[in-house]
Design an enzyme around this catalytic site. Structure first.
Site, PDB file in Angstrom:
ATOM      1  N   ILE A  61      57.168  48.168  39.057  1.00 48.64           N
ATOM      2  CA  ILE A  61      55.338  48.430  37.655  1.00 48.64           C
ATOM      3  C   ILE A  61      56.379  50.375  37.039  1.00 48.64           C
ATOM      4  O   ILE A  61      56.253  49.765  34.911  1.00 48.64           O
ATOM      5  CB  ILE A  61      54.946  48.706  38.070  1.00 48.64           C
ATOM      6  CG1 ILE A  61      54.314  46.825  39.109  1.00 48.64           C
ATOM      7  CG2 ILE A  61      53.475  48.540  37.720  1.00 48.64           C
ATOM      8  CD1 ILE A  61      53.220  46.336  39.814  1.00 48.64           C
ATOM      9  N   ASN A 117      51.465  55.877  39.969  1.00 46.52           N
ATOM     10  CA  ASN A 117      52.344  54.480  39.875  1.00 46.52           C
ATOM     11  C   ASN A 117      52.757  54.562  41.514  1.00 46.52           C
ATOM     12  O   ASN A 117      52.565  53.625  42.704  1.00 46.52           O
ATOM     13  CB  ASN A 117      52.634  54.008  38.845  1.00 46.52           C
ATOM     14  CG  ASN A 117      53.797  52.983  39.686  1.00 46.52           C
ATOM     15  OD1 ASN A 117      52.691  51.731  39.845  1.00 46.52           O
ATOM     16  ND2 ASN A 117      55.210  53.047  39.969  1.00 46.52           N
ATOM     17  N   TYR A 135      47.983  49.390  53.791  1.00 46.25           N
ATOM     18  CA  TYR A 135      47.724  48.959  52.274  1.00 46.25           C
ATOM     19  C   TYR A 135      46.145  48.893  51.637  1.00 46.25           C
ATOM     20  O   TYR A 135      46.215  49.337  50.631  1.00 46.25           O
ATOM     21  CB  TYR A 135      49.248  48.146  52.645  1.00 46.25           C
ATOM     22  CG  TYR A 135      49.627  47.797  50.980  1.00 46.25           C
ATOM     23  CD1 TYR A 135      49.973  49.290  49.989  1.00 46.25           C
ATOM     24  CD2 TYR A 135      49.106  46.942  50.371  1.00 46.25           C
ATOM     25  CE1 TYR A 135      49.845  49.033  48.740  1.00 46.25           C
ATOM     26  CE2 TYR A 135      49.335  46.791  48.306  1.00 46.25           C
ATOM     27  CZ  TYR A 135      49.756  47.983  47.895  1.00 46.25           C
ATOM     28  OH  TYR A 135      49.540  47.670  46.304  1.00 46.25           O
TER      29      TYR A 135
HETATM   30  P1  NAP Z   1      58.620  49.259  43.868  1.00 46.21           P
HETATM   31  O1  NAP Z   1      59.453  48.326  43.019  1.00 46.21           O
HETATM   32  O2  NAP Z   1      58.649  49.192  45.357  1.00 46.21           O
HETATM   33  O3  NAP Z   1      58.085  50.638  43.300  1.00 46.21           O
HETATM   34  C1  NAP Z   1      57.799  51.579  44.143  1.00 46.21           C
HETATM   35  C2  NAP Z   1      58.301  52.923  43.447  1.00 46.21           C
HETATM   36  O4  NAP Z   1      57.349  53.584  44.024  1.00 46.21           O
HETATM   37  C3  NAP Z   1      59.446  53.249  43.782  1.00 46.21           C
HETATM   38  O5  NAP Z   1      59.785  54.678  42.377  1.00 46.21           O
HETATM   39  C4  NAP Z   1      59.422  54.398  45.033  1.00 46.21           C
HETATM   40  O6  NAP Z   1      59.773  54.851  44.983  1.00 46.21           O
HETATM   41  C5  NAP Z   1      58.017  54.680  44.699  1.00 46.21           C
HETATM   42  N1  NAP Z   1      57.661  55.823  45.727  1.00 46.21           N
HETATM   43  C6  NAP Z   1      56.794  54.376  46.844  1.00 46.21           C
HETATM   44  N2  NAP Z   1      57.024  55.862  47.498  1.00 46.21           N
HETATM   45  C7  NAP Z   1      57.195  56.446  47.452  1.00 46.21           C
HETATM   46  C8  NAP Z   1      56.768  58.357  47.505  1.00 46.21           C
HETATM   47  N3  NAP Z   1      56.498  58.478  49.084  1.00 46.21           N
HETATM   48  N4  NAP Z   1      57.289  59.761  46.945  1.00 46.21           N
HETATM   49  C9  NAP Z   1      58.032  58.834  45.938  1.00 46.21           C
HETATM   50  N5  NAP Z   1      58.393  57.932  45.436  1.00 46.21           N
HETATM   51  C10 NAP Z   1      57.357  57.229  45.984  1.00 46.21           C
HETATM   52  O7  NAP Z   1      57.430  48.954  44.121  1.00 46.21           O
HETATM   53  P2  NAP Z   1      56.051  48.681  42.498  1.00 46.21           P
HETATM   54  O8  NAP Z   1      55.438  46.897  43.248  1.00 46.21           O
HETATM   55  O9  NAP Z   1      56.603  48.026  41.300  1.00 46.21           O
HETATM   56  O10 NAP Z   1      55.109  49.280  42.954  1.00 46.21           O
HETATM   57  C11 NAP Z   1      54.044  50.010  41.668  1.00 46.21           C
HETATM   58  C12 NAP Z   1      53.052  50.928  42.690  1.00 46.21           C
HETATM   59  O11 NAP Z   1      52.306  49.314  42.375  1.00 46.21           O
HETATM   60  C13 NAP Z   1      52.860  50.579  43.731  1.00 46.21           C
HETATM   61  O12 NAP Z   1      51.631  51.338  44.321  1.00 46.21           O
HETATM   62  C14 NAP Z   1      51.894  49.459  44.158  1.00 46.21           C
HETATM   63  O13 NAP Z   1      51.186  49.512  45.571  1.00 46.21           O
HETATM   64  C15 NAP Z   1      51.804  49.073  43.287  1.00 46.21           C
HETATM   65  N6  NAP Z   1      51.443  47.283  43.261  1.00 46.21           N
HETATM   66  C16 NAP Z   1      52.186  46.429  43.227  1.00 46.21           C
HETATM   67  C17 NAP Z   1      52.105  45.594  43.685  1.00 46.21           C
HETATM   68  C18 NAP Z   1      52.996  43.728  43.328  1.00 46.21           C
HETATM   69  O14 NAP Z   1      52.976  42.603  44.321  1.00 46.21           O
HETATM   70  N7  NAP Z   1      54.269  44.867  43.494  1.00 46.21           N
HETATM   71  C19 NAP Z   1      50.714  44.338  43.299  1.00 46.21           C
HETATM   72  C20 NAP Z   1      50.011  46.034  43.459  1.00 46.21           C
HETATM   73  C21 NAP Z   1      50.131  47.018  43.227  1.00 46.21           C
HETATM   74  P3  NAP Z   1      61.773  55.318  45.860  1.00 46.21           P
HETATM   75  O15 NAP Z   1      62.738  53.495  45.046  1.00 46.21           O
HETATM   76  O16 NAP Z   1      62.510  56.023  45.066  1.00 46.21           O
HETATM   77  O17 NAP Z   1      61.028  54.692  47.009  1.00 46.21           O
END
Ligand code: NAP
Length: 259
Positions: free
Chosen positions: A16, A84, A149
């Site tokens: 995202i 994010n 989470y």
């Molecule tokens: P994603 O593809 O795994 O992306 C997560 C991002 O956050 C990556 O860029 C990751 O960096 C970064 N990140 C995680 N932990 C970190 C840390 N300790 N320090 C710095 N960067 C960190 O997943 P996503 O779904 O796009 O997640 C983005 C947001 O959406 C999150 O807050 C998640 O909780 C939320 N969300 C996701 C979903 C879903 O179903 N996918 C649903 C609702 C909400 P690295 O890759 O370098 O670790």
């Protein structure tokens, strides 16, 4: 120094956040993008529009990581902040190590607040600024087998609404984006690929990002992406937590993909 506006976006290496960074670039913002892995490819792709892109590798679960990210602004005004970065953690609570569940809380809650507070102080002092925080519909559901989470996102959903209200006359807007299951690295990273939700069809992160980015531009308080997710949030207001916990178990219990 560029006279373009600046957007600082965390979690921009994939999913995202990466899609939000593309939208910000298309709108002509210079970018500071952050993740805890090097962002070389993502940064190169974003730079195509001629904007300035700075990428920062920082573990945003730590105060030092947040400080390093803020230092990368070199005092430049942040016009848009997209908080994010976040990650999940599947399996039962008793099967998770302290280091694992603490990292969820330290990233999703503590790191997010450590970043928000100084940036918001600057925005409020100027009387303008836009903030997009990625919460989740998970914050509305008791999250069996993703308990820490979902709890972290309940905090973020509630916190975003509360500070949005505190700052309502400040010229600064806070928008909480609440996605449902989205097709990113999230489920692999959370160790949930053997679950029903891990295997299910999911929303496109580009669509989710657009929903959030547009809502932020309009200064909306919160936005749930997609009709099915809106229905789940509505239902969560009626159902007991014991019921949503039981529903969540069916989706998130390890091995549930095969049942
Ligand atoms: P994603 O593809 O795994 O992306 C997560 C991002 O956050 C990556 O860029 C990751 O960096 C970064 N990140 C995680 N932990 C970190 C840390 N300790 N320090 C710095 N960067 C960190 O997943 P996503 O779904 O796009 O997640 C983005 C947001 O959406 C999150 O807050 C998640 O909780 C939320 N969300 C996701 C979903 C879903 O179903 N996918 C649903 C609702 C909400 P690295 O890759 O370098 O670790």
């Amino acid at each position: 120094m560029s006279d373009r506006k600046l957007a600082l976006i965390t979690g921009a290496s994939s999913g995202i956040g990466r899609e939000i960074a593309k939208l910000a670039a298309a709108d002509g913002y210079d970018l500071i993008v952050a993740a805890d892995e090097p962002l070389v490819d993502a940064a190169a792709g974003l730079r195509e529009g001629g904007i300035e892109v700075r990428s920062v590798e920082a573990d945003l679960a730590t105060p030092a990581g947040v400080e390093a990210l803020l230092a990368a602004t070199a005092g430049r005004q942040i016009d848009v902040l997209v908080a994010n970065a976040g990650h999940g953690l599947g399996h039962g609570f008793l099967d998770q190590s302290v280091a694992e569940w603490r990292h969820v809380i330290d990233t999703n809650i503590a790191g997010t607040l450590l970043l928000l507070q100084p940036v918001l102080k600057q925005m409020v002092a100027r009387g303008e600024g836009k903030v997009l925080i990625t919460g989740s519909i998970a914050g509305h559901l008791a999250g069996s087998f993703q308990a820490v989470y979902n709890g972290s996102k309940a905090f973020i959903d509630s916190f975003a609404a509360a500070i949005g209200n505190e700052l309502k006359d400040s010229g600064v807007t806070i928008t909480c984006l609440k996605p449902g299951a989205t097709d990113t690295n999230f489920f692999a990273r959370a160790g949930m690929l053997d679950t029903k939700v891990g295997q299910a069809e999911k929303d496109d992160p580009a669509d989710v990002a657009k929903t959030g980015w547009e809502a932020m531009k309009d200064g909306e308080h919160s936005v749930v992406h997609g009709l099915k997710n809106k229905a789940q949030v509505l239902a969560s207001g009626i159902l007991s937590e014991a019921t949503t916990a039981e529903m969540h178990r069916k989706q998130a219990e390890p091995g549930s993909a095969d049942r």
